[in-house]
Enzyme design. Structure first.
Site, PDB file in Angstrom:
ATOM      1  N   ASP A   1      39.739  40.633  48.825  1.00  0.00           N
ATOM      2  CA  ASP A   1      38.402  40.973  48.319  1.00  0.00           C
ATOM      3  C   ASP A   1      38.107  40.383  46.940  1.00  0.00           C
ATOM      4  O   ASP A   1      36.959  40.294  46.539  1.00  0.00           O
ATOM      5  CB  ASP A   1      38.226  42.499  48.265  1.00  0.00           C
ATOM      6  CG  ASP A   1      39.352  43.197  47.492  1.00  0.00           C
ATOM      7  OD1 ASP A   1      40.233  42.496  46.963  1.00  0.00           O
ATOM      8  OD2 ASP A   1      39.352  44.442  47.415  1.00  0.00           O
ATOM      9  N   HIS A   2      39.129  39.974  46.214  1.00  0.00           N
ATOM     10  CA  HIS A   2      38.909  39.491  44.845  1.00  0.00           C
ATOM     11  C   HIS A   2      38.660  37.978  44.806  1.00  0.00           C
ATOM     12  O   HIS A   2      37.651  37.525  44.296  1.00  0.00           O
ATOM     13  CB  HIS A   2      40.126  39.800  43.964  1.00  0.00           C
ATOM     14  CG  HIS A   2      40.191  41.218  43.480  1.00  0.00           C
ATOM     15  ND1 HIS A   2      40.313  42.298  44.324  1.00  0.00           N
ATOM     16  CD2 HIS A   2      40.167  41.734  42.228  1.00  0.00           C
ATOM     17  CE1 HIS A   2      40.348  43.408  43.597  1.00  0.00           C
ATOM     18  NE2 HIS A   2      40.265  43.094  42.329  1.00  0.00           N
TER      19      HIS A   2
ATOM     20  N   ASP B   1      45.946  48.114  42.376  1.00  0.00           N
ATOM     21  CA  ASP B   1      44.639  47.945  41.752  1.00  0.00           C
ATOM     22  C   ASP B   1      44.316  49.251  41.042  1.00  0.00           C
ATOM     23  O   ASP B   1      44.498  50.336  41.603  1.00  0.00           O
ATOM     24  CB  ASP B   1      43.566  47.637  42.800  1.00  0.00           C
ATOM     25  CG  ASP B   1      42.293  47.192  42.113  1.00  0.00           C
ATOM     26  OD1 ASP B   1      42.032  45.980  42.052  1.00  0.00           O
ATOM     27  OD2 ASP B   1      41.556  48.066  41.594  1.00  0.00           O
TER      28      ASP B   1
ATOM     29  N   ARG C   1      33.534  48.153  34.455  1.00  0.00           N
ATOM     30  CA  ARG C   1      34.128  47.589  33.234  1.00  0.00           C
ATOM     31  C   ARG C   1      33.197  46.583  32.593  1.00  0.00           C
ATOM     32  O   ARG C   1      32.588  45.781  33.298  1.00  0.00           O
ATOM     33  CB  ARG C   1      35.459  46.882  33.563  1.00  0.00           C
ATOM     34  CG  ARG C   1      36.512  47.869  33.924  1.00  0.00           C
ATOM     35  CD  ARG C   1      37.879  47.236  34.088  1.00  0.00           C
ATOM     36  NE  ARG C   1      38.807  48.313  34.256  1.00  0.00           N
ATOM     37  CZ  ARG C   1      39.860  48.303  35.068  1.00  0.00           C
ATOM     38  NH1 ARG C   1      40.142  47.228  35.767  1.00  0.00           N
ATOM     39  NH2 ARG C   1      40.639  49.349  35.159  1.00  0.00           N
TER      40      ARG C   1
ATOM     41  N   SER D   1      43.046  47.073  33.920  1.00  0.00           N
ATOM     42  CA  SER D   1      43.535  46.747  35.259  1.00  0.00           C
ATOM     43  C   SER D   1      45.035  46.976  35.419  1.00  0.00           C
ATOM     44  O   SER D   1      45.774  47.127  34.442  1.00  0.00           O
ATOM     45  CB  SER D   1      43.186  45.292  35.553  1.00  0.00           C
ATOM     46  OG  SER D   1      44.332  44.519  35.725  1.00  0.00           O
TER      47      SER D   1
ATOM     48  N   ARG E   1      46.954  44.752  36.762  1.00  0.00           N
ATOM     49  CA  ARG E   1      47.588  43.444  36.993  1.00  0.00           C
ATOM     50  C   ARG E   1      48.921  43.359  36.259  1.00  0.00           C
ATOM     51  O   ARG E   1      48.997  43.429  35.041  1.00  0.00           O
ATOM     52  CB  ARG E   1      46.642  42.293  36.614  1.00  0.00           C
ATOM     53  CG  ARG E   1      46.313  42.145  35.156  1.00  0.00           C
ATOM     54  CD  ARG E   1      45.182  41.151  34.931  1.00  0.00           C
ATOM     55  NE  ARG E   1      43.934  41.709  35.445  1.00  0.00           N
ATOM     56  CZ  ARG E   1      42.732  41.482  34.920  1.00  0.00           C
ATOM     57  NH1 ARG E   1      42.585  40.665  33.900  1.00  0.00           N
ATOM     58  NH2 ARG E   1      41.652  42.033  35.442  1.00  0.00           N
TER      59      ARG E   1
HETATM   60  C1  MIC Z   1      39.977  44.775  37.851  1.00  0.00           C
HETATM   61  O1  MIC Z   1      39.002  45.447  38.153  1.00  0.00           O
HETATM   62  O2  MIC Z   1      40.273  44.474  36.681  1.00  0.00           O
HETATM   63  C2  MIC Z   1      40.897  44.293  38.966  1.00  0.00           C
HETATM   64  C3  MIC Z   1      40.730  42.831  39.079  1.00  0.00           C
HETATM   65  O3  MIC Z   1      40.504  44.867  40.177  1.00  0.00           O
HETATM   66  C4  MIC Z   1      42.320  44.699  38.610  1.00  0.00           C
HETATM   67  C5  MIC Z   1      43.343  44.127  39.462  1.00  0.00           C
HETATM   68  C6  MIC Z   1      43.686  42.713  39.135  1.00  0.00           C
HETATM   69  O4  MIC Z   1      43.698  42.319  37.991  1.00  0.00           O
HETATM   70  O5  MIC Z   1      43.936  41.976  40.093  1.00  0.00           O
HETATM   71  C7  MIC Z   1      42.549  46.204  38.560  1.00  0.00           C
HETATM   72  O6  MIC Z   1      41.633  46.940  38.319  1.00  0.00           O
HETATM   73  O7  MIC Z   1      43.703  46.642  38.700  1.00  0.00           O
HETATM   74 FE1  SF4 Z   2      37.068  44.639  42.456  1.00  0.00          FE
HETATM   75 FE2  SF4 Z   2      38.305  45.646  40.315  1.00  0.00          FE
HETATM   76 FE3  SF4 Z   2      35.674  45.140  40.293  1.00  0.00          FE
HETATM   77 FE4  SF4 Z   2      36.590  47.117  41.757  1.00  0.00          FE
HETATM   78  S1  SF4 Z   2      36.682  46.960  39.538  1.00  0.00           S
HETATM   79  S2  SF4 Z   2      35.075  45.599  42.380  1.00  0.00           S
HETATM   80  S3  SF4 Z   2      38.532  46.296  42.477  1.00  0.00           S
HETATM   81  S4  SF4 Z   2      37.314  43.645  40.481  1.00  0.00           S
END
Ligand code: MIC
Ligand code: SF4
Length: 635
Positions: A62-63, A117, A377, A529, A531
């Site tokens: 999905d990313h 995630d 975010r 996140s 990550r």
């Molecule tokens: C995000 O919203 O920052 C992400 C991308 O979903 C991350 C995961 C990632 O960095 O792959 C998260 O929220 O954990």
């Molecule tokens: Fe995707 Fe993270 Fe954004 Fe949710 S917050 S839509 S999981 S990138």
């Protein structure tokens, strides 16, 4: 007992439920997404387990769905084949955002879920105990190991009354962020109770639990009640329902009350989700972009409301508006109801069901843009445009603003809010999930690089300060996402070149020029996140310690998992004494930590006391040079 404690008790493998002590929980379900999944599965593979041992594991794509080179497509194929081999359900690109899809089709009240995630707590919307975690922790859970956390405080969020028209679930979580801040939730589970809970549907509850992550909370949870049952019934999953409500005499470690009837539309200003103001205070500010979607606000009800408002209207000519439905289920229902026509006809740009602009995967706004997003975010640069000003709000505020071209309080623009009911039956097409055949060969394109090997901890270490940063450094600062960098998530040597790129262009060269590096942070280091690359890449560049005033939960766990020692200042004022290029000698550090001795370093002959709090298990992981090494040693 309260809801959270009931589920914890049912899953407790070891430890006692005393606040602050380490507990190990049995994990029933896992989820991964593509940006963290490649690394998680490489690590799972290295554990030499034949099949996943959970009740259910799902791998979502999905990313990384913009395919401007071979990298993302390579990763998707790897994920598809590895899922097939190890007994994992695969949800391909286009099926939707992991959290939305998991809530619709897989989540079960009373079960535990960990996901690579940070927004995995979305599952709390149907009464799951769901945690965000690093990929390696998820790999361990798939291999049948428990998940370790520090027993959090359980805080009651007492919701009174009922939301007024045009005020929404997003405003509840923004209000909580205003009250508690991005670090207020550390070491806490927020559990929602009170009369107000009965007025909130599952999609609304999921908006709240999703963005509870921004509080820094361990997780957030609603009870599983008749409303949950009703939602699952409409998803043809009534059999998955189980009632889990707090006992009448349930006790909590704290309490917050929010009267829903007094809330107004709210908005988080740049560049922090807790920088919350009333929408009417910003009224009239011209806006360049409006994005509706993300795992926070992309449900059927959110999208139908937006469509209803846009019907027979035109989006302001100065606004570029995007819509990303959260799942193929939502998208299909928008299409079959004809509502998609109203969205298209009003001038919106319809994107695929994926994270998209939320993670800078396309739709980077123009220079200095004002962009309103229904996301969770708004860290600086996350949109893909460094000087863009990102505001977070509800779909109600977003759509009103898209029509007028300036920040608009919907209560002043419209009359009675259209009532969007949940459909009697959600449209279900589970054939789009790929069930594992368990016979597949794993396909690895050139973007999939092998895991690095890390050395065990040395007895004594001489290290250099290679970076000093301030409060609330997010993992987006440590290792940015976006369309250019995300495709390198399975290629550590390549992605580590971008570490701290947005903060200090010389960081990588400086880290490489010394043998052992130290990063100095302030409060809430590593928020955001899950990550693990934000720990992996620094480790790859030789970082051995992070010294901070305090850490965010998932990042702290990730640092330990990759053998970086997290330390805190005994006296936060000592932060001021350390500067770039200072050299620090950690004498006999292994022995000090092993025996819980005082850890005192010297800067220009001034002693600085550093604190640490590791369980025996964590110490062994750090001594081994990381969790994977430790698991291999144990075998
Ligand atoms: C995000 O919203 O920052 C992400 C991308 O979903 C991350 C995961 C990632 O960095 O792959 C998260 O929220 O954990
Ligand atoms: Fe995707 Fe993270 Fe954004 Fe949710 S917050 S839509 S999981 S990138």
């Amino acid at each position: 007992m309260n809801v959270a404690k009931k589920i914890i008790k049912n899953h407790l493998v070891s430890g006692s439920v005393e606040v602050g002590s380490e507990i190990a929980l049995k994990i029933d379900q896992t989820l991964t997404q593509d940006a963290t999944g490649t690394m998680a599965y490489l690590q799972f593979e290295a554990m030499n387990v034949l099949q996943v041992k959970t009740e259910l594991s799902v791998s979502y794509v999905d990313h990384n769905t913009l395919q401007s080179g071979f990298e993302n497509a390579d990763d998707h194929k790897f994920l598809q084949t590895i899922a097939d081999k190890y007994g994992i359900i695969f949800s391909p690109a286009g099926n939707g955002i992991c959290h939305q899809v998991h809530l619709e089709r897989f989540g079960i009240p009373g079960k535990t879920l960990i996901g690579s995630d940070s927004h995995t707590p979305t599952g709390g919307g149907i009464g799951m105990l769901a945690f965000g975690a690093g990929g390696l922790d998820v790999a361990c859970a798939m291999a049948g190991q428990p998940f370790y956390i520090t027993m959090p405080k359980i805080v009651k969020v007492n919701l009174l009354g009922k939301l007024r028209d045009w005020v929404s679930a997003k405003d509840i979580i923004l209000e909580l962020l205003r009250l508690e801040s991005v670090k207020g939730g550390r070491g806490k589970i927020y559990e929602f109770t009170g009369e107000g809970v009965k007025t909130l549907s599952v999609p609304e509850r999921a908006t709240i639990t999703n963005m509870g992550t921004e509080l820094g909370a361990t997780t957030t949870i609603f009870p599983s009640d008749e409303i949950t049952k009703d939602f699952l019934k409409r998803q043809n999953r009534e059999k998955d329902w189980l009632e889990i409500v707090a006992d009448k005499d349930a006790t909590y470690d704290g309490e917050i009350t929010i009267d829903l009837s007094t809330l107004e539309p709210l908005i988080a200003m740049p560049h922090m989700p807790d920088n919350v103001k009333k929408v009417k205070e910003l009224k009239g500010m011209p806006v360049d972009q409006v994005c509706i979607g993300s795992c926070t606000n992309s449900s059927y009800t959110d999208m139908m409301l937006v469509a209803e408002v846009l019907k027979d209207k035109k989006i302001n000519k100065n606004v570029s508006m995007t819509i990303s439905p959260g799942s193929r289920q939502v998208f299909s229902m928008l299409a079959s109801s004809g509502k998609l026509f109203d969205i298209i006809n009003a001038g919106a740009r319809v994107l695929e069901c994926a994270c998209g602009p939320c993670i800078g995967m396309g739709q980077a706004p123009k220079t200095k843009a004002i962009t309103l997003r229904t996301f969770n975010r708004n860290f600086e640069g996350r949109s893909g445009t460094k000087d863009a000003q990102v505001y977070l709000c509800s779909p109600e505020v977003a759509v009103a603003t898209a029509l007028t071209g300036e920040i608009t309080d919907p209560t002043s623009l419209f009359g009675i809010k259209p009532k969007i009911e949940l459909p009697e039956h959600f449209y279900i097409n589970d054939d789009l999930f790929q069930k594992p055949s368990k016979e597949c060969e794993v396909v690895r394109g050139p973007n999939i690089k092998p895991l690095p090997k890390f050395e065990p901890l040395q007895e004594s270490i001489l290290a250099d300060i290679v970076l000093k940063v301030g409060d609330n450094i997010s993992t987006d600062h440590i290792l940015p996402a976006g369309a250019k960098i995300l495709p390198l998530r399975s290629n550590l040597p390549a992605i580590s070149e971008y570490t701290f790129g947005a903060i200090d262009k010389n960081f990588v060269a400086r880290a490489k020029s010394v043998k052992n590096g130290i990063i100095v942070g302030a409060e809430n280091y590593g928020q955001g996140s899950s990550r693990e690359h934000a720990a992996l890449a620094p480790r790859y560049l030789g970082i051995k310690f992070v010294i901070a005033k305090s850490f965010a939960r998932i990042h702290l766990a990730n640092l330990i998992n990759f053998g970086i020692i997290p330390l805190t200042f005994d006296n936060p004022c000592d932060y001021e004494l350390i500067k770039l290029a200072d050299k620090i000698e950690f004498k006999d550090v292994k022995n000090v930590i092993k025996n819980n001795k005082n850890l005192v370093i010297k800067i220009n002959d001034r002693p600085i006391k550093l604190n640490y709090c590791f369980t025996d298990r964590q110490k062994e992981i750090l001594f081994a040079g990381g969790l994977l090494n430790w698991i291999k040693e144990a075998k």
